[in-house]
Structures are given as C-alpha cells and as structure tokens.
Design a protein around this motif. Structure first.
Motif, short mmCIF file in Angstrom:
data_model
loop_
_atom_site.label_atom_id
_atom_site.label_comp_id
_atom_site.label_asym_id
_atom_site.label_seq_id
_atom_site.Cartn_x
_atom_site.Cartn_y
_atom_site.Cartn_z
N LYS A 1 0.86 -1.23 0.01
CA LYS A 1 -0.06 0.06 0.04
C LYS A 1 0.82 1.27 -0.02
CE LYS A 1 -4.02 -2.09 2.40
NZ LYS A 1 -4.69 -1.97 3.38
N SER B 1 -8.98 2.38 6.35
CA SER B 1 -10.18 2.85 5.91
C SER B 1 -11.38 2.37 6.67
CB SER B 1 -10.50 2.10 4.32
OG SER B 1 -11.73 2.16 3.84
N LYS C 1 -15.16 -1.33 0.77
CA LYS C 1 -14.64 -0.95 -0.72
C LYS C 1 -15.45 -1.86 -1.50
CE LYS C 1 -10.51 -0.79 -3.44
NZ LYS C 1 -9.12 -0.74 -3.40
N SER D 1 -7.59 -4.44 -1.27
CA SER D 1 -7.21 -3.89 -0.01
C SER D 1 -6.24 -4.87 0.60
CB SER D 1 -8.27 -3.53 0.99
OG SER D 1 -9.19 -4.60 1.29
N THR D 2 -6.48 -6.08 1.01
CA THR D 2 -5.56 -6.84 1.70
C THR D 2 -5.68 -8.42 1.00
OG1 THR D 2 -7.26 -7.64 3.26
CG2 THR D 2 -6.16 -5.70 3.88
#
Length: 231
Positions: A47, A59, A63, A94-95
């Motif tokens: 990131k 966040s 998402k 995101s992950t």
C-alpha cells in the motif's frame, strides 16, 4: 514472540516499512521486531509503494469490487502469474485476506458476486451481545484484520467491526461493553466458561485461516508443477 495487540500509528508503520525498503532488512526480521503478522506487514509495504502515506491509513468504509475484477484476480493468482501480494497490487485489492476469501469461495465451487450485492442490509449494523462482539473481533484479528470477512460472516456492518476491533486492541474486552444503560452493563460480564469458549473459537478461527493459506499454497505449487510438465 506474540503479535502486538494495540494499534499501530502511521509513524510506526512507516518506520517498519522503511527498515525494509531503505535499510534492506528482511521482512521476517522486521515483522518479528515490531510484532507484526508477515502478511499484514507485506500489505503495508504494498500500500505504501502504491499510495504513499495515504495508503497506510485504515479505511473506515466498505470497498466495493465488481464480479469481473474478483474473477480476474482469482484467475490471475491461480494461474501462477503472481503471489497474493502481487495480485493485490495489480488489481488494487485492499488486503491479501480479502483475496484469500475470494479464492476460497471460488475453489469451493461458489460463485463470485460483486461486493455491493447483498451488503446494503448490513450498512446499518445490528444489535449484538458482548459475547458476539468479542467473537467477531477475535475472528477479524485471527484473519489478519479482515473486517470485510467478519462483517459478512456475522451479518454486521463493516463500521461496527472496524470500531470494535480498534477498541479491543486499545483497551481489551472491557471496551466492548454496551455503555448505554446501567442495567445493560451490569449484565455484560462474561463468565470464565464463556471466556474459555471464546478463546477456543479464536484458536479455531486462526487454525482454519492458516489451513486455508497452506491449502492455497499447495494448490498453486500443483498448478505450477503441471505448467512445467506441459512445457
């Protein structure tokens, strides 16, 4: 050494990342020194390289991902074209725990759906007991802070999971008590038996997560072996 249970500041994340990028220390060594899960740490690095400091800010919103993107990412990974971290970087996921969940769903024969489908009912959350909140938090932590997965599994909102995890990491179980009324809080203490059952569930969640990760690695190695044989 066990993982740290409190939250990490932006400065701490950046210092750990720069130890790898600038000082050329190994991911394993820095993960151990800072008590960070290796998967989580690799996500931080990815990131940061993609979005700079902004990428290190957690966040608080859900998402959304399209069905097409999910399928492309899963196909990309299963074809051996990139690691979990590389696939996440390529498709802006995101992950890696989110990607793992898609892969597990796909390889178990279930359809991949757009993230927005079926999630509106969870946007406002629901009432929960203290025991539920503790279990939900433990599940999210055991899965490397997979807020999305915990929200889906327990039918609560992303915002609820995010808030509970942050409170739990800062102040432990006591921070998850419902403070809206004296009569409520007086009934919320968990018994030793309940705590033990939750601890067992926490370990089960972590074992299942690790088994899934190992299973995916074995599957990828088998795909790579077959590809070499065809060549």
């Amino acid at each position: 050494m066990s993982k740290r249970t409190t939250d990490y500041t932006i400065d701490e994340k950046l210092k750990a990342i720069l130890s790898v990028l600038d000082e050329k220390k190994s991911v394993s060594a820095v993960s151990r020194d800072y008590q960070i899960g290796k998967t989580t740490f690799k996500d931080w690095i990815r990131k940061y390289q993609s979005d700079g400091i902004d990428g290190l800010k957690e966040s608080k919103t859900w998402k959304a991902y399209s069905q097409e993107l999910k399928q492309q990412a899963v196909d990309y990974y299963l074809a051996g074209q990139g690691s979990l971290s590389e696939t996440c970087a390529r498709f802006n996921i995101s992950t890696s725990s989110v990607l793992r969940r898609w892969i597990k769903r796909y390889t178990s024969g279930k359809d991949l759906k757009s993230t927005s489908e079926g999630n509106k009912k969870m946007s406002t959350g629901r009432k929960t007991t203290l025991q539920e909140r503790v279990e939900i938090v433990q599940y999210a932590i055991a899965h490397d802070l997979d807020y999305h997965g915990a929200a889906e599994k327990y039918q609560v909102s992303y915002q609820q999971v995010y808030g509970w995890v942050r409170k739990y990491q800062a102040d432990g179980e006591s921070a998850l008590h419902d403070r809206r009324g004296k009569s409520l809080s007086s009934k919320q203490n968990l018994t030793e038996v309940e705590k033990l059952k939750l601890r067992i569930k926490e370990l089960d969640h972590r074992n299942q997560y690790l088994e899934t990760e190992n299973g995916l690695l074995k599957k990828l190695k088998e795909i790579e072996r077959r590809a070499r044989m065809r060549d």
